[in-house]
Design an enzyme around this catalytic site. Structure first.
Site, PDB file in Angstrom:
ATOM      1  N   HIS A  27       0.842  -1.202   0.000  1.00  0.00           N
ATOM      2  CA  HIS A  27       0.000   0.000   0.000  1.00  0.00           C
ATOM      3  C   HIS A  27       0.867   1.238   0.000  1.00  0.00           C
ATOM      4  O   HIS A  27       2.047   1.207   0.393  1.00  0.00           O
ATOM      5  CB  HIS A  27      -0.953   0.004   1.211  1.00  0.00           C
ATOM      6  CG  HIS A  27      -0.266   0.324   2.517  1.00  0.00           C
ATOM      7  ND1 HIS A  27      -0.099   1.613   2.981  1.00  0.00           N
ATOM      8  CD2 HIS A  27       0.292  -0.476   3.449  1.00  0.00           C
ATOM      9  CE1 HIS A  27       0.526   1.591   4.139  1.00  0.00           C
ATOM     10  NE2 HIS A  27       0.784   0.338   4.446  1.00  0.00           N
ATOM     11  N   CYS A  28       0.288   2.352  -0.480  1.00  0.00           N
ATOM     12  CA  CYS A  28       0.956   3.642  -0.413  1.00  0.00           C
ATOM     13  C   CYS A  28       0.118   4.552   0.480  1.00  0.00           C
ATOM     14  O   CYS A  28      -0.582   4.071   1.363  1.00  0.00           O
ATOM     15  CB  CYS A  28       1.151   4.231  -1.811  1.00  0.00           C
ATOM     16  SG  CYS A  28      -0.388   4.438  -2.737  1.00  0.00           S
ATOM     17  N   MET A  29       0.127   5.845   0.259  1.00  0.00           N
ATOM     18  CA  MET A  29      -0.596   6.762   1.141  1.00  0.00           C
ATOM     19  C   MET A  29      -2.109   6.614   1.043  1.00  0.00           C
ATOM     20  O   MET A  29      -2.831   6.834   2.008  1.00  0.00           O
ATOM     21  CB  MET A  29      -0.221   8.215   0.815  1.00  0.00           C
ATOM     22  CG  MET A  29       1.171   8.596   1.262  1.00  0.00           C
ATOM     23  SD  MET A  29       1.543  10.319   0.899  1.00  0.00           S
ATOM     24  CE  MET A  29       0.378  11.151   1.985  1.00  0.00           C
ATOM     25  N   ARG A  31      -3.664   4.014  -1.441  1.00  0.00           N
ATOM     26  CA  ARG A  31      -4.115   2.868  -2.237  1.00  0.00           C
ATOM     27  C   ARG A  31      -3.584   1.529  -1.726  1.00  0.00           C
ATOM     28  O   ARG A  31      -2.437   1.421  -1.328  1.00  0.00           O
ATOM     29  CB  ARG A  31      -3.673   3.025  -3.698  1.00  0.00           C
ATOM     30  CG  ARG A  31      -3.964   4.374  -4.295  1.00  0.00           C
ATOM     31  CD  ARG A  31      -3.455   4.446  -5.724  1.00  0.00           C
ATOM     32  NE  ARG A  31      -3.445   5.803  -6.214  1.00  0.00           N
ATOM     33  CZ  ARG A  31      -3.161   6.154  -7.456  1.00  0.00           C
ATOM     34  NH1 ARG A  31      -2.859   5.225  -8.346  1.00  0.00           N
ATOM     35  NH2 ARG A  31      -3.166   7.416  -7.820  1.00  0.00           N
TER      36      ARG A  31
END
Length: 453
Positions: A27-29, A31
């Site tokens: 995951h990112c910030m 998504r």
């Protein structure tokens, strides 16, 4: 709340084909990024309709937009479900990652930009925290609420500014890691550039200047040391690898850095900073409009992450960043468009999607609104861009700049140069209003929202 996150993770996993179909995830910030083993069993239409899912993007991975904060908690529950289902086989994970890299849209240019993004994205929390502390400290000193020479102001300035003095080391570490080298050698590559002792080196008739080349020079040096390390390791016996490989890599990189990378990095830095400042000086509102209006398409393609070193280089070179406030209007135009759609639509699901994405949009995270609302609708995305252009023109006209980088939206006000905060906020409101007006008048009709039935 934990129960809600678990339920949401279960619904997502079900539409992805279950834990047996998950080859890789991260995951990112905003998504949850998933690589399914078999994309044909993924129900993408059903994924988009899950309450709590703000949008779905199909690139090299399947990206499920959940929003800042939420994505961390749902990913944690998602991982627990994967583990309960037997986890991800390491060989399958490696094969999945290799397949991901070899996808058609993974052109060399895109892959390079993703590596650049991979260098700077992990630094965002530190950049945001340091930038906010620095910006708030300067604001309260400027307002006269705290004496600039007080111990408290000094402590706050040291806490907030420490990162920027040693940022080259972190960038070097991440750059070497992204390009397959040893992180520690990448850190040394960063030190080669920022080391104050560099001032004692006399080359080509003049003394070297510590920090010359900035982060551009650090990137050159760190990527180079990773490539040298990998190349040297091919020829060194395993028994001698620990001694020979890093030593040769550092020695070669150090010499090349002082002879080539620092002067070259400085040259590139000058072109970037002087070119952008000249463009804004000469282009004025026109340049501001074009830059503001075209930023959202960059976000959609992911190319905006490649701008991070440019923002940082502007701050390192001229002391502030006049580009970030202009580009921040992209998110503001998006917020205005979302408000217009919310008022015009009668579709409950669309209203729910907007309600979920608006808080993040106002706080500078525009992806939930982009991928969950305006981009799927089509025309509102364009009217949001126009609204962003109007806001960008305003920011450019008044020369608004920031002293650090961070998320856009309202929080960016804390990073704006003292004395310009009110003007920045006026520009944000103008972008809101322009995005709202363009979208409300001719950007949206409820018939466009068929997929939200």
């Amino acid at each position: 709340m934990a129960g809600e996150n678990k339920i949401l993770a279960e619904k997502i996993l079900e539409q992805l084909g279950g834990s047996a179909n998950i080859g890789n995830y991260t995951h990112c910030m905003t998504r949850l990024r998933v690589t399914p083993k078999d994309e044909t069993v993924v129900n993408k239409a059903a994924l988009k309709k899950i309450d709590g899912v703000l949008g779905v993007v199909e690139e090299e991975t399947l990206q499920i937009i959940l929003g800042p904060g939420k994505v961390n908690k749902v990913t944690e529950e998602f991982g627990k479900l994967i583990d309960a289902g037997g986890g991800i086989n390491l060989k399958e994970k490696a094969a999945s990652t290799k397949a991901e890299i070899n996808k058609k849209n993974a052109t060399p240019f895109k892959m390079f930009l993703r590596k650049i993004a991979g260098i700077f994205i992990p630094l965002i929390p530190a950049l945001v925290a340091s930038g906010l502390i620095t910006g708030i400290t300067k604001a309260i000193v400027q307002a006269g609420w705290l004496a600039g020479d007080s111990q408290l102001a000094t402590i706050l300035s040291v806490i907030g500014g420490g990162l920027f003095g040693y940022l080259g080391i972190l960038v070097g570490t991440n750059a070497a890691k992204e390009f397959g080298g040893s992180p520690a050698l990448g850190a040394i590559a960063g030190i080669l550039i920022i080391n104050p002792a560099v001032a004692g080196i006399h080359l080509f008739g003049e003394d070297l200047l510590p920090g010359r080349g900035g982060l551009i020079g650090v990137l050159f040096a760190a990527i180079f040391i990773a490539l040298v390390e990998k190349r040297v390791r091919k020829f060194v016996p395993t028994s001698l690898d620990l001694f020979v490989t890093p030593t040769v890599a550092l020695l070669v990189t150090g010499i090349v850095t002082y002879l080539v990378f620092m002067p070259l990095g400085g040259f590139v830095s000058d072109i970037i900073t002087k070119g952008l400042t000249s463009l804004l000086d000469m282009g004025g509102v026109v340049a501001g409009f074009v830059l503001g209006a075209t930023f959202l398409p960059l976000v959609v393609t992911g190319l905006h992450q490649g701008l991070t070193p440019i923002h940082l280089e502007l701050i390192n070179t001229i002391g502030d960043d006049p580009l970030l406030p202009i580009l921040a209007m992209g998110g503001a135009g998006q917020v205005g468009a979302a408000f217009a759609i919310y008022l015009k639509t009668k579709k409950t699901r669309l209203k729910r999607a907007i309600g979920g994405g608006l808080p993040a949009g106002i706080l500078g995270i525009g992806e939930p609104l982009i991928f969950g609302v305006t981009l799927p609708l089509g025309r509102p995305f364009l009217t949001a861009c126009l609204g962003a252009g109007i806001g960008g023109a305003f920011q450019a006209h008044f020369g608004i700049a920031t002293v650090a980088i961070g998320v856009s939206g309202l929080p960016l006000a804390f990073l704006v140069v003292a004395g310009q905060v009110l003007l920045y906020l006026v520009g944000v409101l103008i972008a809101y209003a322009a995005g709202f007006a363009f979208t409300y008048l001719f950007g949206f009709k409820d018939e466009m929202a068929g997929e939200f039935d």
